[in-house]
Scaffold this motif. Structure first.
Motif, PDB file in Angstrom:
ATOM      1  N   ILE A  62      35.730  37.887  58.858  1.00 12.94           N
ATOM      2  CA  ILE A  62      35.400  38.650  57.653  1.00 12.94           C
ATOM      3  C   ILE A  62      36.627  39.398  57.160  1.00 12.94           C
ATOM      4  O   ILE A  62      36.927  39.404  55.955  1.00 12.94           O
ATOM      5  N   ILE A  63      37.349  40.014  58.078  1.00 17.28           N
ATOM      6  CA  ILE A  63      38.558  40.748  57.703  1.00 17.28           C
ATOM      7  C   ILE A  63      39.602  39.810  57.119  1.00 17.28           C
ATOM      8  O   ILE A  63      40.228  40.109  56.086  1.00 17.28           O
ATOM      9  N   LEU A  64      39.802  38.646  57.736  1.00 13.36           N
ATOM     10  CA  LEU A  64      40.757  37.666  57.199  1.00 13.36           C
ATOM     11  C   LEU A  64      40.334  37.161  55.820  1.00 13.36           C
ATOM     12  O   LEU A  64      41.177  36.936  54.947  1.00 13.36           O
ATOM     13  N   ASN A  65      39.027  36.984  55.614  1.00 12.30           N
ATOM     14  CA  ASN A  65      38.538  36.568  54.296  1.00 12.30           C
ATOM     15  C   ASN A  65      38.834  37.621  53.234  1.00 12.30           C
ATOM     16  O   ASN A  65      39.247  37.290  52.121  1.00 12.30           O
ATOM     17  N   VAL A  66      38.622  38.891  53.588  1.00  8.47           N
ATOM     18  CA  VAL A  66      38.895  39.970  52.639  1.00  8.47           C
ATOM     19  C   VAL A  66      40.390  40.014  52.307  1.00  8.47           C
ATOM     20  O   VAL A  66      40.773  40.157  51.136  1.00  8.47           O
ATOM     21  N   ILE A  67      41.233  39.875  53.331  1.00  2.49           N
ATOM     22  CA  ILE A  67      42.682  39.876  53.094  1.00  2.49           C
ATOM     23  C   ILE A  67      43.076  38.715  52.193  1.00  2.49           C
ATOM     24  O   ILE A  67      43.880  38.877  51.265  1.00  2.49           O
ATOM     25  N   ILE A  69      41.184  37.106  49.988  1.00  5.72           N
ATOM     26  CA  ILE A  69      40.673  37.320  48.630  1.00  5.72           C
ATOM     27  C   ILE A  69      41.530  38.336  47.881  1.00  5.72           C
ATOM     28  O   ILE A  69      41.882  38.130  46.712  1.00  5.72           O
ATOM     29  N   VAL A  70      41.873  39.433  48.545  1.00  7.34           N
ATOM     30  CA  VAL A  70      42.696  40.455  47.898  1.00  7.34           C
ATOM     31  C   VAL A  70      44.081  39.892  47.568  1.00  7.34           C
ATOM     32  O   VAL A  70      44.610  40.131  46.481  1.00  7.34           O
ATOM     33  N   SER A  71      44.656  39.130  48.486  1.00  6.58           N
ATOM     34  CA  SER A  71      45.994  38.555  48.199  1.00  6.58           C
ATOM     35  C   SER A  71      45.935  37.562  47.050  1.00  6.58           C
ATOM     36  O   SER A  71      46.866  37.475  46.244  1.00  6.58           O
ATOM     37  N   VAL A  74      45.681  39.637  43.813  1.00  5.03           N
ATOM     38  CA  VAL A  74      46.933  40.302  43.474  1.00  5.03           C
ATOM     39  C   VAL A  74      47.982  39.310  42.996  1.00  5.03           C
ATOM     40  O   VAL A  74      48.663  39.523  41.997  1.00  5.03           O
ATOM     41  N   SER A  75      48.090  38.177  43.709  1.00  4.31           N
ATOM     42  CA  SER A  75      49.153  37.216  43.372  1.00  4.31           C
ATOM     43  C   SER A  75      48.794  36.290  42.212  1.00  4.31           C
ATOM     44  O   SER A  75      49.673  35.674  41.629  1.00  4.31           O
ATOM     45  N   GLY A  76      47.542  36.190  41.934  1.00  2.82           N
ATOM     46  CA  GLY A  76      47.140  35.368  40.778  1.00  2.82           C
ATOM     47  C   GLY A  76      46.658  34.040  41.072  1.00  2.82           C
ATOM     48  O   GLY A  76      46.711  33.183  41.717  1.00  2.82           O
TER      49      GLY A  76
END
Length: 76
Positions: A62-67, A69-71, A74-76
């Motif tokens: 779950i934590i890796l999925n959130v990271i 998604i956020v990346s 942010v990066s597009g």
């Protein structure tokens, strides 16, 4: 670009293994952890072990999925 695609592929595969339900999917096909115990490690036993490891590490997934998604946001 290729590195992130590979990471996403492994993450999707781990997510697919983590959501397998033991009662509905694994046990009817003889893939329960208890059914595959033995001294000799066959390919079937190793695959079942991989499924159970993925299910055990749901919180880090779950934590890796959130990271991821956020990346991506942010990066597009």
């Amino acid at each position: 670009m290729g590195f992130w695609t590979l990471i996403e592929g492994f993450l999707l595969f781990a997510n697919a293994l983590a959501i397998l339900n033991e009662d509905r999917f694994l046990t009817p096909r003889g893939l329960s952890f208890e059914a595959t115990t033995g001294r000799k490690k066959s390919l079937k036993q190793q695959a079942v072990g991989l499924i159970y490891v993925a299910q055990y590490f749901r919180l880090p997934l779950i934590i890796l999925n959130v990271i991821m998604i956020v990346s991506k946001l942010v990066s597009g």
